[in-house]
Every structure is written in C-alpha cells, then in structure tokens.
Write an enzyme that holds these catalytic residues in place. Structure first.
Site, PDB file in Angstrom:
ATOM      1  N   LYS A 176       0.763  -1.112   0.043  1.00 48.15           N
ATOM      2  CA  LYS A 176      -0.105  -0.189  -0.158  1.00 48.15           C
ATOM      3  C   LYS A 176       0.787   1.263   0.018  1.00 48.15           C
ATOM      4  O   LYS A 176       1.432   1.751   0.885  1.00 48.15           O
ATOM      5  CB  LYS A 176      -0.866  -0.046   1.338  1.00 48.15           C
ATOM      6  CG  LYS A 176      -2.053   1.035   1.196  1.00 48.15           C
ATOM      7  CD  LYS A 176      -2.558   1.707   2.403  1.00 48.15           C
ATOM      8  CE  LYS A 176      -1.731   2.629   3.094  1.00 48.15           C
ATOM      9  NZ  LYS A 176      -1.680   3.949   2.379  1.00 48.15           N
ATOM     10  N   GLU A 250      10.125   2.196  10.431  1.00 48.24           N
ATOM     11  CA  GLU A 250      11.044   3.102  10.059  1.00 48.24           C
ATOM     12  C   GLU A 250      10.284   4.365   9.962  1.00 48.24           C
ATOM     13  O   GLU A 250       9.597   4.673   9.293  1.00 48.24           O
ATOM     14  CB  GLU A 250      11.831   2.890   8.506  1.00 48.24           C
ATOM     15  CG  GLU A 250      12.634   1.874   8.481  1.00 48.24           C
ATOM     16  CD  GLU A 250      13.712   1.864   9.124  1.00 48.24           C
ATOM     17  OE1 GLU A 250      14.076   2.767   9.585  1.00 48.24           O
ATOM     18  OE2 GLU A 250      14.327   0.678   9.402  1.00 48.24           O
ATOM     19  N   CYS A 284      13.102  11.685   5.971  1.00 47.16           N
ATOM     20  CA  CYS A 284      13.330  11.393   7.321  1.00 47.16           C
ATOM     21  C   CYS A 284      14.704  11.724   8.000  1.00 47.16           C
ATOM     22  O   CYS A 284      14.691  11.899   8.987  1.00 47.16           O
ATOM     23  CB  CYS A 284      12.952   9.663   7.510  1.00 47.16           C
ATOM     24  SG  CYS A 284      14.097   8.799   6.038  1.00 47.16           S
ATOM     25  N   GLU A 385       9.612  16.764  14.957  1.00 43.27           N
ATOM     26  CA  GLU A 385       9.681  16.738  13.660  1.00 43.27           C
ATOM     27  C   GLU A 385       8.953  17.795  12.898  1.00 43.27           C
ATOM     28  O   GLU A 385       7.571  17.559  12.835  1.00 43.27           O
ATOM     29  CB  GLU A 385       9.520  15.319  13.098  1.00 43.27           C
ATOM     30  CG  GLU A 385       9.936  15.402  11.665  1.00 43.27           C
ATOM     31  CD  GLU A 385       9.737  13.564  11.207  1.00 43.27           C
ATOM     32  OE1 GLU A 385       8.466  13.224  11.392  1.00 43.27           O
ATOM     33  OE2 GLU A 385      10.545  13.117  10.486  1.00 43.27           O
TER      34      GLU A 385
HETATM   35  P1  NAD Z   1       2.351   8.861   7.758  1.00 47.14           P
HETATM   36  O1  NAD Z   1       2.498   8.085   8.910  1.00 47.14           O
HETATM   37  O2  NAD Z   1       1.119   9.971   7.946  1.00 47.14           O
HETATM   38  O3  NAD Z   1       1.750   7.711   6.688  1.00 47.14           O
HETATM   39  C1  NAD Z   1       2.518   6.807   6.273  1.00 47.14           C
HETATM   40  C2  NAD Z   1       1.789   5.465   5.773  1.00 47.14           C
HETATM   41  O4  NAD Z   1       0.803   4.959   6.558  1.00 47.14           O
HETATM   42  C3  NAD Z   1       0.672   6.094   4.482  1.00 47.14           C
HETATM   43  O5  NAD Z   1       0.736   4.849   3.425  1.00 47.14           O
HETATM   44  C4  NAD Z   1      -0.369   6.208   5.184  1.00 47.14           C
HETATM   45  O6  NAD Z   1      -1.700   5.890   4.480  1.00 47.14           O
HETATM   46  C5  NAD Z   1      -0.430   4.734   6.332  1.00 47.14           C
HETATM   47  N1  NAD Z   1      -1.248   4.886   7.446  1.00 47.14           N
HETATM   48  C6  NAD Z   1      -1.843   6.081   8.196  1.00 47.14           C
HETATM   49  N2  NAD Z   1      -2.541   5.650   9.207  1.00 47.14           N
HETATM   50  C7  NAD Z   1      -2.363   4.163   9.156  1.00 47.14           C
HETATM   51  C8  NAD Z   1      -2.724   3.213  10.141  1.00 47.14           C
HETATM   52  N3  NAD Z   1      -3.664   3.702  11.152  1.00 47.14           N
HETATM   53  N4  NAD Z   1      -2.487   1.987   9.895  1.00 47.14           N
HETATM   54  C9  NAD Z   1      -2.017   1.474   8.727  1.00 47.14           C
HETATM   55  N5  NAD Z   1      -1.388   2.583   7.692  1.00 47.14           N
HETATM   56  C10 NAD Z   1      -1.597   3.885   8.075  1.00 47.14           C
HETATM   57  O7  NAD Z   1       3.612   9.373   6.975  1.00 47.14           O
HETATM   58  P2  NAD Z   1       3.772  10.221   5.774  1.00 47.14           P
HETATM   59  O8  NAD Z   1       3.188  11.780   6.130  1.00 47.14           O
HETATM   60  O9  NAD Z   1       3.341   9.525   4.619  1.00 47.14           O
HETATM   61  O10 NAD Z   1       5.290  10.326   5.811  1.00 47.14           O
HETATM   62  C11 NAD Z   1       6.224  11.183   6.682  1.00 47.14           C
HETATM   63  C12 NAD Z   1       6.765  10.509   7.707  1.00 47.14           C
HETATM   64  O11 NAD Z   1       7.642   9.421   7.449  1.00 47.14           O
HETATM   65  C13 NAD Z   1       7.677  11.568   8.596  1.00 47.14           C
HETATM   66  O12 NAD Z   1       7.656  11.187   9.942  1.00 47.14           O
HETATM   67  C14 NAD Z   1       9.099  10.977   7.840  1.00 47.14           C
HETATM   68  O13 NAD Z   1      10.291  11.089   8.946  1.00 47.14           O
HETATM   69  C15 NAD Z   1       8.814   9.408   7.774  1.00 47.14           C
HETATM   70  N6  NAD Z   1       9.794   8.589   7.159  1.00 47.14           N
HETATM   71  C16 NAD Z   1      10.665   7.673   7.764  1.00 47.14           C
HETATM   72  C17 NAD Z   1      11.483   7.174   6.836  1.00 47.14           C
HETATM   73  C18 NAD Z   1      12.338   6.343   7.572  1.00 47.14           C
HETATM   74  O14 NAD Z   1      13.172   5.240   6.965  1.00 47.14           O
HETATM   75  N7  NAD Z   1      12.791   6.245   8.850  1.00 47.14           N
HETATM   76  C19 NAD Z   1      11.551   7.361   5.358  1.00 47.14           C
HETATM   77  C20 NAD Z   1      10.614   8.181   4.927  1.00 47.14           C
HETATM   78  C21 NAD Z   1       9.800   9.057   5.800  1.00 47.14           C
END
Ligand code: NAD
Length: 497
Positions: A176, A250, A284, A385
């Site tokens: 997804k 992550e 990130c 963040e």
């Molecule tokens: P997010 O947590 O809003 O969403 C990430 C994913 O989770 C999306 O696909 C979303 O649809 C899904 N999601 C949301 N709620 C969910 C639930 N309850 N159950 C299952 N899936 C759910 O994050 P974002 O805004 O897309 O990305 C930004 C964040 O990602 C930042 O905090 C960034 O630091 C982090 N990030 C981390 C890494 C890493 O490798 N550490 C890499 C890239 C981004």
C-alpha cells in the site's frame, strides 16, 4: 496497466476497488493538475489481495532464490530504461525536483541489483556440533505474506527497500503506497508485472490510513514493514503486537549536524543546504538541527542565509528548480504553525518563515527556506519533527555539549559531524545515539548496500538496506543432522559429571 483509469493490482490483474470509490492525487506544485483518481480500497480489497498473495506463496517460495534474483535483475533493467519517465511522474506527483526523483529511481535500481546478488548468497551459518557425527547449520525460510505500508517522500526507493528483499527471500507481498504518491506506487508495480513477477507475488492496494489498517489487522499477514511517522508507527505496532505479527518500523527524525570550530565551513555550508532544504526538508534524514560551535556560529549562519536565499523554488520538472513544494495543504499548515511556535518559545526567524509566493508558485504549497536562530535544546522547534524546509540553530561551547544536545531528542535516525579532528570523529561514531552518523558529509545519502534505520522513537531495531534487511524477511531454521546412527544427547552424553 498503471495508466488511467488507475486500479489496484491483485493476482496479476488490474482491478477497481470493490466499492468503486476513488481518491485524487494532485500535483503539489500545481494543484489544478490532476494526476489521477485511484481506488479507495476497503478491507474487502485487502482481503482479496492477501488471499492472492497466500495462494502464490508456495510456488514462489519453492522457486530457487537465484531464479527469483534473475527476475529482480529484469526489474532493475526495466527501471533503468524507464528512469526518466518514472522520475518525471514522481516529480509531478510529490514535488521533489527531477534530479532528486532520478536519484530515487536509481536507488531502486541499485536495490534490485543488490537483491539479485542476494539470490546467490542467502547465507546461513554452518558451525561445528558439540557431538561427533553430527552436522549443524542454519537456513533461511520465507515468512509468508508481507504487508508493506510506505510514506510518500521516497515513493519508489522506499517501497523497493521492502518489496525486493521480501520477494527475493521467497515471500509474497501486499503493498500500500501513500495516498500522496499512488501513481508512483503503481508505476513500480507495473515494472514488476513487466519483469515477469508471477501473479499474486506482488499485489497493490491503493488507499489511505484505513486501507493500511486493514492490512495490519489481517491475520494472514505474517509480517508488516512500515515507513512513516512515529505516531502512525505506534498505532500499527500496537495492533500488530496483539496478534504477534513480525513488524519493522522506520519512522521520524530530528537529525543533528554538529559543526565544530575546526570544520571546513564551505563544506559544512554545502552539506547543510542540501541536508536541510533538499526534498524541501521532507526527508526522514533531513538535517533539522544545526548544533554549531559559538566561534563559527555567526559566520556559518550568514553563509547559510546567503546561499539558501539563492535557491530556485518551483515545479521540479522545470529546468533549474532546486526546491519543490510541500506535499499538501496539511503540511503547509503544519510548517506555518511552527513559525508561531518558534516565536512563542523565543527563537528568532533569521530567514524565511513564510509561504513562498511569486510567478509559478501561486498554485502550489511552497514555503521559503527557513532558519531559526537563538534556539535552545528545550524548545519545541529543537525537538519535534517539522518536516519542512526549516533548520533550527543551537549554539554550543564544546564538543561534549554538542554530543549531549545531539542526543537530547526522542528520535535517533541520522547525524552528521563536521570536524578535522579524528578523535572527535571517532567519539561521534561511538557516542551519538543514531542509526547513522556521517563524518564531514550531510545527514542524507543512504546507499542501497548499507543498512539503514534508526534508534529510539525512529525505529524498532530492524534495518532496511544491506544484507541486514534479509534478517527481517526470513525466519532462521536451525538444522541438526545426526549421522552417528545412535541417540546422542546434547549437554549430557559428552560430560561425565
Ligand atoms: P504517515 O505516518 O502519515 O503515513 C505513512 C503511511 O501509513 C501511509 O501509507 C498512510 O496511508 C499509512 N497509514 C496511516 N495511518 C495508518 C494506520 N492507522 N494503519 C496503517 N497504515 C496507516 O507518514 P507520511 O506523512 O506519509 O510520511 C512522513 C513521515 O515518514 C515522517 O515522519 C518521516 O520522517 C517518515 N519517514 C521515515 C523514513 C525512515 O526510513 N525512517 C523514510 C521516509 C519517511
């Protein structure tokens, strides 16, 4: 096909969601530009995808890993041919400039070729037995159906960090992508289909949080790999733990760059500009804290301001653009809110601090590169963040203080230290609480064959990248082969007393 009308990909077929409902993906630099409408998938769609993945598992796990590797080689070859095409589509959908999205696709290509080589070296351990005429070894077995849930900011590279090792190891997957980057996810899955990945091995379900939740809750999903915010990660972890699913998280970061008084300031400035404002600060691993020695504070701040003010903002598919928009209106609101937070806490907005306006920027979520000075480690802008083009500058007096400040946050993903002093460099490697430390380089720059991940609120102990990720996607089986022809009792028969 990954062309409009956009569909899910389940059991080797492109299909609409069961409900027929859709959501929109729009260009964050030009909101009037509709990328497409994508299926809004329910628990029913997820169940169909999981069933397909389950059915495909047996044949796939029994295909020799080097053969699976050959398919991943084709994946890498096709991505190489389509690199520019995929990168342009990613830039249109999520905003980072074309030179950055090309790097994103290249990381996916590197990950594919690395996975191919792992097909011939999915190693276990062979060690001596404590008994005569007995042979001991470990082998790796796939886990089953893996649910892959990803963020939008590396919409091709990060899914491949999960998908390629997962399938190379013999698992099947339900993927997804983020609701902010569904087209990029579809283009990746199209490559998998074209490379000859058998039906059911890779399944795509589009949707937002509830679709992800349905994957996490599905009892036939044996492992979940998630990249996203720490808040979402916590929710997913609680659900997955309750049903004993394996889970890799992550999550967010608040990455420090330490610049000491002996640093090469030109080098540090370049790294800070790229680290803080590359991908509009939406990585990130973005540099969001500059921890700088008081002797070089003023000069470095002036240099950053001079350079950052020359950055060209715009639509990343246009020539010369160096910084794109934020991903959506929610992100723009969040970053804007932190300007008030900074002021209330007593920080100074030394540069930027406002949405960016001007020719070509009126229809997108642009924000000016921003620098906060007079920041102290207890302020929210030093701890939370923000996920935007915002750098908080904290002045320190000594290297010990720099390390203390660097470690004084909930997160622990990446870190950087600029110094010419080798003992400081090695102390940083030893003492900074982070999964990654760069010496004399910015906080960003992951390579596919190196492990990637963070500590504290950033991760849960697993790593992506490198061979370490194969530990997550395989179970170890310990094998004993006794060829003595008699009963041999470990710990008992070799000892008289
Ligand atoms: P997010 O947590 O809003 O969403 C990430 C994913 O989770 C999306 O696909 C979303 O649809 C899904 N999601 C949301 N709620 C969910 C639930 N309850 N159950 C299952 N899936 C759910 O994050 P974002 O805004 O897309 O990305 C930004 C964040 O990602 C930042 O905090 C960034 O630091 C982090 N990030 C981390 C890494 C890493 O490798 N550490 C890499 C890239 C981004």
């Amino acid at each position: 096909m990954a062309d409009a009308p956009f569909l899910n990909y389940i059991n080797g077929a492109w299909v609409p969601s069961a409900s027929g409902e859709t959501f929109e993906s729009r260009n964050p630099a030009r909101q009037s530009d509709l990328v497409g409408e994508f299926p809004s998938s329910s628990a029913e769609d997820v169940a169909n995808a999981v069933e397909a993945a389950k059915d495909a598992f047996d044949a796939w796990r029994l295909m020799p890993a080097p053969k699976r590797g050959e398919i991943l080689k084709r994946v890498g070859d096709i991505m190489t041919e389509r690199k520019a095409e995929i990168a342009h589509a990613m830039t249109r959908e999520m905003g980072k400039p074309f030179f950055e999205t090309k790097g994103d696709v290249q990381e996916a290509i590197d990950t594919a070729y690395y996975a191919m080589t792992m097909g011939r070296q999915l190693f276990g351990h062979t060690v001596p037995s404590e008994m005569n005429n007995k042979f001991n070894m470990t082998v790796r077995r796939p886990i089953g159906v893996c649910g892959l849930i990803t963020a939008w900011n590396f919409p091709v590279a990060v899914p491949t960090w999960k998908m390629f090792p997962a399938i190379l190891s013999g698992n099947t997957v339900v993927f997804k992508p983020s609701e902010d980057a569904p087209h990029s996810g579809a283009l990746l899955v199209q490559v998998m289909e074209d490379a000859g990945v058998p039906a059911g091995v890779v399944n795509l379900v589009q949707g937002a949080g509830p679709t992800g939740r349905a994957i996490v809750e599905h009892t036939d999903v044996a492992a979940i790999s998630f990249t996203g915010s720490s808040e979402t990660g916590s929710r997913i972890a609680a659900t997955a733990a309750a049903r004993h699913a394996r889970i890799s998280l992550e999550m967010g970061g608040k990455n420090p760059a330490i610049v000491m008084e002996d640093a090469d300031l030109d080098l540090a400035m370049e790294g800070l500009i790229w680290g803080a404002y590359g991908t509009t600060g939406q990585r990130c691993t973005a540099t969001s804290r500059l921890i700088v020695h008081e002797d070089v504070h003023d000069e470095l701040v002036e240099r950053i301001k001079a350079k950052a003010s020359t950055l060209t903002l715009g639509y990343g598919n246009d020539d010369g653009v160096e910084m794109g928009p934020l991903i959506n209106s929610k992100a723009l609101d969040k970053v804007t809110t932190y300007m008030d937070v900074a002021r209330e806490d007593g920080a100074t907005i030394a540069m930027g601090g406002t949405p960016a306006t001007g020719d070509g920027l009126e229809d997108g979520f642009f924000f000016n590169p921003t620098l906060f000075t007079d920041v102290t480690r207890d302020m929210r802008v030093a701890r939370e963040e923000i996920f935007g083009p915002v750098l908080s500058v904290i002045k320190i007096k000594s290297f010990d203080e720099a390390i203390e400040v660097a470690n004084d946050v909930a997160y622990g993903l990446s870190s950087a230290v600029y110094t010419q002093d080798i003992s400081r460099a090695f102390r940083a490697l030893r003492d900074i609480d982070a999964g990654i430390t760069y010496i004399n380089g910015p906080t960003i720059g992951a390579e596919a064959h190196m492990s990637f991940g963070g500590v504290k609120a950033t991760g849960n102990g697993h790593r992506e990248g490198g061979w370490e990720v194969y530990d997550f996607y395989t179970e170890t089986k310990t094998c004993y082969i006794d060829f003595s022809g008699g009963l041999q009792r470990a710990q008992i028969d070799n000892y008289d007393d």
